[in-house]
Design a protein around this motif. Structure first.
Motif, PDB file in Angstrom:
ATOM      1  N   LEU A  16       0.940  -1.335  -0.041  1.00 38.97           N
ATOM      2  CA  LEU A  16      -0.200  -0.121  -0.170  1.00 38.97           C
ATOM      3  C   LEU A  16       1.115   1.356   0.127  1.00 38.97           C
ATOM      4  N   GLY A  17       1.835   1.340   0.778  1.00 43.35           N
ATOM      5  CA  GLY A  17       2.789   2.470   0.770  1.00 43.35           C
ATOM      6  C   GLY A  17       3.557   2.566  -0.497  1.00 43.35           C
ATOM      7  N   LEU A  18       3.987   1.559  -1.036  1.00 38.05           N
ATOM      8  CA  LEU A  18       4.819   1.605  -2.356  1.00 38.05           C
ATOM      9  C   LEU A  18       3.675   2.102  -3.480  1.00 38.05           C
ATOM     10  N   THR A  19       2.366   1.947  -3.429  1.00 33.04           N
ATOM     11  CA  THR A  19       1.450   2.283  -4.592  1.00 33.04           C
ATOM     12  C   THR A  19       0.502   3.347  -4.335  1.00 33.04           C
ATOM     13  N   ALA A  20       0.962   4.242  -3.151  1.00 36.12           N
ATOM     14  CA  ALA A  20       0.249   5.490  -2.864  1.00 36.12           C
ATOM     15  C   ALA A  20       0.479   6.545  -3.893  1.00 36.12           C
ATOM     16  N   PRO A  21      -0.395   6.997  -4.351  1.00 33.24           N
ATOM     17  CA  PRO A  21      -0.376   7.981  -5.189  1.00 33.24           C
ATOM     18  C   PRO A  21       0.274   9.139  -5.097  1.00 33.24           C
ATOM     19  N   ALA A  22       0.861   9.808  -6.027  1.00 37.68           N
ATOM     20  CA  ALA A  22       1.503  11.062  -5.449  1.00 37.68           C
ATOM     21  C   ALA A  22       0.549  12.123  -5.478  1.00 37.68           C
ATOM     22  N   SER A  23       0.972  13.260  -4.735  1.00 37.08           N
ATOM     23  CA  SER A  23      -0.017  14.377  -4.310  1.00 37.08           C
ATOM     24  C   SER A  23      -0.296  14.903  -5.547  1.00 37.08           C
ATOM     25  N   ALA A  24      -1.954  15.038  -5.449  1.00 37.26           N
ATOM     26  CA  ALA A  24      -2.367  15.954  -6.827  1.00 37.26           C
ATOM     27  C   ALA A  24      -2.107  17.335  -6.586  1.00 37.26           C
ATOM     28  N   ALA A  25      -1.369  17.698  -5.588  1.00 32.17           N
ATOM     29  CA  ALA A  25      -1.130  19.074  -5.222  1.00 32.17           C
ATOM     30  C   ALA A  25       0.162  19.545  -6.046  1.00 32.17           C
ATOM     31  N   ASP A  26       1.189  18.368  -6.586  1.00 32.06           N
ATOM     32  CA  ASP A  26       2.440  18.651  -7.080  1.00 32.06           C
ATOM     33  C   ASP A  26       2.137  19.526  -8.238  1.00 32.06           C
ATOM     34  N   THR A  27       2.852  20.660  -8.370  1.00 32.42           N
ATOM     35  CA  THR A  27       2.976  21.763  -9.400  1.00 32.42           C
ATOM     36  C   THR A  27       4.196  21.633 -10.309  1.00 32.42           C
ATOM     37  N   PRO A  28       4.427  21.217 -11.367  1.00 27.16           N
ATOM     38  CA  PRO A  28       5.583  21.394 -12.219  1.00 27.16           C
ATOM     39  C   PRO A  28       6.065  22.798 -12.071  1.00 27.16           C
ATOM     40  N   VAL A  29       7.316  22.872 -12.761  1.00 28.89           N
ATOM     41  CA  VAL A  29       8.040  24.149 -12.492  1.00 28.89           C
ATOM     42  C   VAL A  29       7.238  25.032 -13.809  1.00 28.89           C
ATOM     43  N   LEU A  30       7.115  24.492 -14.858  1.00 30.59           N
ATOM     44  CA  LEU A  30       6.567  25.345 -15.994  1.00 30.59           C
ATOM     45  C   LEU A  30       4.938  24.757 -16.268  1.00 30.59           C
ATOM     46  N   THR A  31       4.161  26.008 -16.099  1.00 33.45           N
ATOM     47  CA  THR A  31       2.703  25.995 -16.276  1.00 33.45           C
ATOM     48  C   THR A  31       2.208  27.083 -17.351  1.00 33.45           C
ATOM     49  N   THR A  32       1.222  26.888 -17.824  1.00 28.72           N
ATOM     50  CA  THR A  32       0.496  28.083 -18.466  1.00 28.72           C
ATOM     51  C   THR A  32      -0.172  28.704 -17.511  1.00 28.72           C
ATOM     52  N   ALA A  33      -0.634  29.966 -18.356  1.00 24.98           N
ATOM     53  CA  ALA A  33      -1.281  31.041 -17.182  1.00 24.98           C
ATOM     54  C   ALA A  33      -2.639  30.629 -16.718  1.00 24.98           C
ATOM     55  N   ASP A  34      -3.287  29.461 -17.698  1.00 22.54           N
ATOM     56  CA  ASP A  34      -4.326  28.959 -17.017  1.00 22.54           C
ATOM     57  C   ASP A  34      -4.187  27.867 -16.383  1.00 22.54           C
ATOM     58  N   GLY A  35      -3.104  27.637 -15.768  1.00 18.96           N
ATOM     59  CA  GLY A  35      -2.755  26.532 -14.728  1.00 18.96           C
ATOM     60  C   GLY A  35      -2.575  25.193 -15.353  1.00 18.96           C
ATOM     61  N   ALA A  36      -2.334  24.983 -16.538  1.00 24.17           N
ATOM     62  CA  ALA A  36      -2.013  23.783 -17.123  1.00 24.17           C
ATOM     63  C   ALA A  36      -0.663  23.407 -17.071  1.00 24.17           C
ATOM     64  N   ALA A  37      -0.402  22.224 -16.953  1.00 21.17           N
ATOM     65  CA  ALA A  37       1.104  21.639 -17.067  1.00 21.17           C
ATOM     66  C   ALA A  37       1.917  21.595 -18.495  1.00 21.17           C
ATOM     67  N   VAL A  38       3.069  22.309 -18.527  1.00 22.20           N
ATOM     68  CA  VAL A  38       3.609  22.250 -19.704  1.00 22.20           C
ATOM     69  C   VAL A  38       4.364  20.790 -20.089  1.00 22.20           C
ATOM     70  N   ALA A  39       4.105  20.073 -21.129  1.00 22.35           N
ATOM     71  CA  ALA A  39       4.327  18.884 -21.265  1.00 22.35           C
ATOM     72  C   ALA A  39       5.840  18.698 -21.706  1.00 22.35           C
TER      73      ALA A  39
END
Length: 213
Positions: A16-39
């Motif tokens: 369970l610990g190994l498969t715990a999902p990453a935090s949804a609050a993680d924000t990448p270094v680069l995002t667009t002004a509308d909040g979308a992650a740059v891929a």
């Protein structure tokens, strides 16, 4: 039997610990002004900030040299980790429209071309806004400037080991100030050093401004 039950329970908890999902609050270094992650694979581009010029002056405090009112770059994102961190890009294009370039160097009549050589360069953008541009292994940041003179066209080749700039979310810009290039070849009309200053804004992905987090 009890030992087997404890082992099974321990294994289940570990799984369970190994498969715990990453935090949804993680924000990448680069995002667009509308909040979308740059891929990874997205292309970022920018032209000079309105009303500004890119300059190559012969000294950090002088105004003798070359000034261009039109310049642009494009870079492909190669990594965009969670912030705080450092995103990386491959700078594939950096151009200057010499129809908008002027020179006030004695003996020089005009600018017939500015070419950025040795592309692509690696560009890194850190969460604190620091931007670094570095060449490939064994290479250098290089620009070839072609100047019109009374004796014909001359080529001035300038090199730098790297460039450092700053990104700002206030106007989604990247600025370079007095980045020093040294003459690698060229006639005596080519100044010994070229100090590069420019502000590119806004940096966009598909026309949407990009923020640094």
């Amino acid at each position: 039997m009890r030992t087997r039950t404890l082992l099974t329970l321990t294994a289940a908890v570990a799984a369970l610990g190994l498969t715990a999902p990453a935090s949804a609050a993680d924000t990448p270094v680069l995002t667009t002004a509308d909040g979308a992650a740059v891929a990874v694979g997205d292309v970022l581009d920018a032209s000079l900030a309105s009303g500004t010029a890119a300059t190559f002056y012969s000294s950090a405090t002088g105004t003798s040299g070359i000034s261009c009112t039109s310049s642009a770059f494009a870079a492909t994102v190669t990594d965009n980790p969670a912030a705080p961190g450092t995103a990386t890009e491959s700078l594939t294009s950096h151009s200057f429209d010499t129809s908008g370039c002027t020179a006030n160097v004695v003996g020089v009549l005009g600018v017939s071309g500015i070419t950025v050589d040795n592309l692509p360069y690696t560009t890194s953008v850190s969460s604190d806004g620091t931007v670094s541009v570095t060449p490939g292994a064994g290479s250098a940041i290089q620009s070839t400037v072609r100047l019109r003179t009374l004796l014909g066209t001359i080529n001035c080749v300038y090199r730098a080991p790297s460039l450092t700039g700053m990104a700002s979310n206030a106007d989604n810009s990247i600025s370079f100030t007095n980045q020093q290039f040294t003459k690698a070849s060229g006639s005596s009309l080519c100044f010994a050093n070229a100090f590069f200053t420019a502000k590119y804004s806004p940096v966009t992905k598909g026309g949407v401004a990009v923020n640094v987090n």
